[in-house]
Design a protein around this motif. Sequence first.
Motif, PDB file in Angstrom:
ATOM      1  N   ASN A 230       0.826  -1.207   0.000  1.00  0.00           N
ATOM      2  CA  ASN A 230       0.000   0.000   0.000  1.00  0.00           C
ATOM      3  C   ASN A 230       0.865   1.265   0.000  1.00  0.00           C
ATOM      4  N   HIS A 231       1.906   1.266   0.816  1.00  0.00           N
ATOM      5  CA  HIS A 231       2.766   2.447   0.878  1.00  0.00           C
ATOM      6  C   HIS A 231       3.570   2.622  -0.404  1.00  0.00           C
ATOM      7  N   LEU A 232       3.951   1.528  -1.020  1.00  0.00           N
ATOM      8  CA  LEU A 232       4.660   1.631  -2.297  1.00  0.00           C
ATOM      9  C   LEU A 232       3.745   2.211  -3.377  1.00  0.00           C
ATOM     10  N   VAL A 233       2.523   1.736  -3.427  1.00  0.00           N
ATOM     11  CA  VAL A 233       1.565   2.251  -4.409  1.00  0.00           C
ATOM     12  C   VAL A 233       1.287   3.729  -4.153  1.00  0.00           C
ATOM     13  N   MET A 234       1.158   4.118  -2.882  1.00  0.00           N
ATOM     14  CA  MET A 234       0.911   5.527  -2.569  1.00  0.00           C
ATOM     15  C   MET A 234       2.075   6.416  -3.010  1.00  0.00           C
ATOM     16  N   ASN A 235       3.254   5.810  -3.129  1.00  0.00           N
ATOM     17  CA  ASN A 235       4.430   6.541  -3.589  1.00  0.00           C
ATOM     18  C   ASN A 235       4.698   6.306  -5.075  1.00  0.00           C
ATOM     19  N   ARG A 236       3.675   5.855  -5.768  1.00  0.00           N
ATOM     20  CA  ARG A 236       3.707   5.636  -7.225  1.00  0.00           C
ATOM     21  C   ARG A 236       4.762   4.617  -7.665  1.00  0.00           C
ATOM     22  N   ARG A 237       5.049   3.689  -6.801  1.00  0.00           N
ATOM     23  CA  ARG A 237       5.967   2.601  -7.143  1.00  0.00           C
ATOM     24  C   ARG A 237       5.116   1.359  -7.380  1.00  0.00           C
ATOM     25  N   TYR A 238       4.383   1.425  -8.493  1.00  0.00           N
ATOM     26  CA  TYR A 238       3.344   0.447  -8.770  1.00  0.00           C
ATOM     27  C   TYR A 238       3.879  -0.972  -8.971  1.00  0.00           C
ATOM     28  N   ASP A 239       4.938  -1.124  -9.737  1.00  0.00           N
ATOM     29  CA  ASP A 239       5.468  -2.472  -9.972  1.00  0.00           C
ATOM     30  C   ASP A 239       5.921  -3.108  -8.659  1.00  0.00           C
ATOM     31  N   ASP A 240       6.614  -2.330  -7.841  1.00  0.00           N
ATOM     32  CA  ASP A 240       7.044  -2.843  -6.531  1.00  0.00           C
ATOM     33  C   ASP A 240       5.828  -3.171  -5.663  1.00  0.00           C
ATOM     34  N   GLY A 241       4.838  -2.288  -5.693  1.00  0.00           N
ATOM     35  CA  GLY A 241       3.627  -2.515  -4.905  1.00  0.00           C
ATOM     36  C   GLY A 241       2.923  -3.794  -5.313  1.00  0.00           C
ATOM     37  N   VAL A 242       2.809  -4.025  -6.618  1.00  0.00           N
ATOM     38  CA  VAL A 242       2.171  -5.254  -7.104  1.00  0.00           C
ATOM     39  C   VAL A 242       2.953  -6.477  -6.631  1.00  0.00           C
ATOM     40  N   ALA A 243       4.271  -6.394  -6.680  1.00  0.00           N
ATOM     41  CA  ALA A 243       5.107  -7.523  -6.231  1.00  0.00           C
ATOM     42  C   ALA A 243       4.857  -7.832  -4.758  1.00  0.00           C
ATOM     43  N   TYR A 244       4.729  -6.799  -3.937  1.00  0.00           N
ATOM     44  CA  TYR A 244       4.467  -7.027  -2.511  1.00  0.00           C
ATOM     45  C   TYR A 244       3.039  -7.496  -2.266  1.00  0.00           C
TER      46      TYR A 244
END
Length: 179
Positions: free
Chosen positions: A158-172
């Motif tokens: 969630n925090h990665l997505v909020m920081n626009r790090r979508y690929d990393d967020g999807v991986a987590y």
Amino acid sequence: EANAEFRAAAAQPGATALSRVRWGRLMHERFNDADAADLFNEALKQDPKNAEAYLGLALVGAAEFDTKSDSALSRALALDPKSVEAHEVAANLALEASNATEAVAEADRALQIAPDAIDAMAVHAAAELVGDRSPDAWLQKMLQVNPTYGNGYAIVANHLVMNRRYDDGVAYYRKAIDL
């Protein structure tokens, strides 16, 4: 069925505010924040110093990105400064507001109270990743407490997505699902 049971419990003579707080938590968990907020407010009418009701209002407000969640959370912490969950929520909100320093401080407060505060560990891991550092130490601690705690990875995602790090967020998020 749980809703009906909570309704019956809350209608009993001598029912405490806690029944409404727990019912409100159920409503919040099931994406019914309007009813949850009503129940938390009813609990506060019955017990104006109920820290858990204020925490519930903070959770509802945070889900809606409402700035009122900060004041409800502050009130919850003032009434119960040893509430691990309130410190974890404060850590999460601070990181959402891009205040990693405060997020880590709140996570540390939760961990001082309860060394197994697993969501605090997840916030630490998220803060490390957002700061482009390795989260491994915090993720390992989290998994030592609960090796199947997928929600910790979801917090990080969630925090990665909020920081626009979508690929990393999807991986987590995928790691969360795997667990």
